[in-house]
Design a protein around this motif. Structure first.
Motif, PDB file in Angstrom:
ATOM      1  N   VAL A   1      44.469  71.421  38.545  1.00 22.90           N
ATOM      2  CA  VAL A   1      43.840  71.404  37.232  1.00 22.90           C
ATOM      3  C   VAL A   1      42.781  72.499  37.251  1.00 22.90           C
ATOM      4  CG1 VAL A   1      42.520  70.040  35.556  1.00 22.90           C
ATOM      5  CG2 VAL A   1      44.194  68.910  37.045  1.00 22.90           C
TER       6      VAL A   1
ATOM      7  N   TYR B   1      40.946  73.080  40.571  1.00 20.52           N
ATOM      8  CA  TYR B   1      40.769  71.832  41.297  1.00 20.52           C
ATOM      9  C   TYR B   1      42.115  71.313  41.785  1.00 20.52           C
ATOM     10  CZ  TYR B   1      36.153  71.379  39.052  1.00 20.52           C
ATOM     11  OH  TYR B   1      34.866  71.573  38.605  1.00 20.52           O
TER      12      TYR B   1
ATOM     13  N   TRP C   1      39.400  64.216  43.043  1.00 23.84           N
ATOM     14  CA  TRP C   1      39.382  65.650  42.808  1.00 23.84           C
ATOM     15  C   TRP C   1      38.650  66.332  43.958  1.00 23.84           C
ATOM     16  CZ3 TRP C   1      40.037  67.785  37.463  1.00 23.84           C
ATOM     17  CH2 TRP C   1      40.439  66.810  36.536  1.00 23.84           C
ATOM     18  N   GLY C   2      39.065  67.558  44.264  1.00 28.09           N
ATOM     19  CA  GLY C   2      38.293  68.371  45.191  1.00 28.09           C
ATOM     20  C   GLY C   2      37.103  68.999  44.482  1.00 28.09           C
ATOM     21  N   GLN C   3      36.331  69.789  45.213  1.00 25.20           N
ATOM     22  CA  GLN C   3      35.153  70.446  44.648  1.00 25.20           C
ATOM     23  C   GLN C   3      35.508  71.704  43.866  1.00 25.20           C
ATOM     24  OE1 GLN C   3      31.832  69.485  44.596  1.00 25.20           O
ATOM     25  NE2 GLN C   3      32.692  67.541  45.293  1.00 25.20           N
TER      26      GLN C   3
END
Lengths: 124, 113
Positions: A37, A95, A114-116
């Motif tokens: 995303v 992301y 979610w990742g950073q």
């Protein structure tokens, strides 16, 4: 603890290529669908691509179809996004996000972790 | 594609007061096969990724405080923070996860008055 860590972002010229990676830990990676995303100040949040746990089902947004390729390596607990023919409008924070187990469909785009994020800038 | 709109663009609420964010979809996100609304709410604080708050329009994700609630069906949805806390300052997004492509609203910024 679920962790998603993206890498591979950077500055690239229009028409260039880049490969993003997402290292996953804290869960059985192959049992979950995964997604990319992206977010820009102008267009907000935009779903880019999804891949099922066994890579059987793959989906792309129309804006990236034919230019981006999603893949995964379950043995390495890693998700990838190969981006080519990059355009200025692909500039964004990308992301990596996990598909929530609450859905029972490969077409579900509900994201529970979610990742950073990693910043991709396309500019000459 | 389903277009998601949100209102207001931003709001400021006193600590302890109620905050209400609205979301409207251009088509129904109620899926007849399971009779569920495929509508989620996310919270995004500065310099952080979005965090899932609500799914199926009204189910809180694990660990989300019960001051957050979601309601609505079909095309009209609401996120309510019953008693705003300082840590709730963030941008809130709704998302349709029924259609392909999935689409997000533009976001509503919630701040302290």
């Amino acid at each position: 603890e679920v962790q998603l860590v993206e890498s591979g972002g950077g500055l690239v010229k229009p028409g260039g290529s880049l490969r993003l990676s997402c290292a996953a830990s804290g869960f059985t990676f192959g049992s979950y669908g995964m997604n990319w995303v992206r977010q820009t100040p102008g267009k907000g949040l935009e779903w880019v691509s999804s891949i099922s746990g066994t890579s059987t089902y793959i989906y792309y947004a129309d804006s990236v179809k034919g230019r981006f390729t999603i893949s995964r390596d379950n043995a390495a607990n890693s998700l990838y996004l190969h981006m080519s023919s990059l355009r200025a409008e692909d500039t964004a924070v990308y992301y990596c996000a996990r598909t929530a187990a609450y859905c029972n469909s490969n077409r579900c785009r509900l994201f529970d972790y979610w990742g950073q994020g990693t910043l991709v800038t396309v500019s000459s | 594609d389903i277009v998601m709109t949100q209102s207001p663009d931003s709001l400021a609420v006193s600590l302890g007061e109620r905050a209400t964010v609205n979301c409207k979809s251009s088509q129904s996100v109620l899926y007849s096969s399971n009779n569920k609304n495929h509508l989620a709410w996310y919270q995004q604080k500065p310099r952080q990724p979005p965090k899932l708050l609500i799914y199926w329009a009204s189910t809180r994700a694990p660990g989300v405080p019960d001051r957050f609630s979601g309601s609505g069906s079909g095309t009209d949805f609401t996120l309510t923070i019953s008693s705003l806390q300082a840590e709730d300052v963030a941008v809130y997004y709704c998302q349709n996860y029924y259609d392909s492509p999935s689409t997000f609203g533009p976001g509503t910024k919630v701040d302290i008055k």
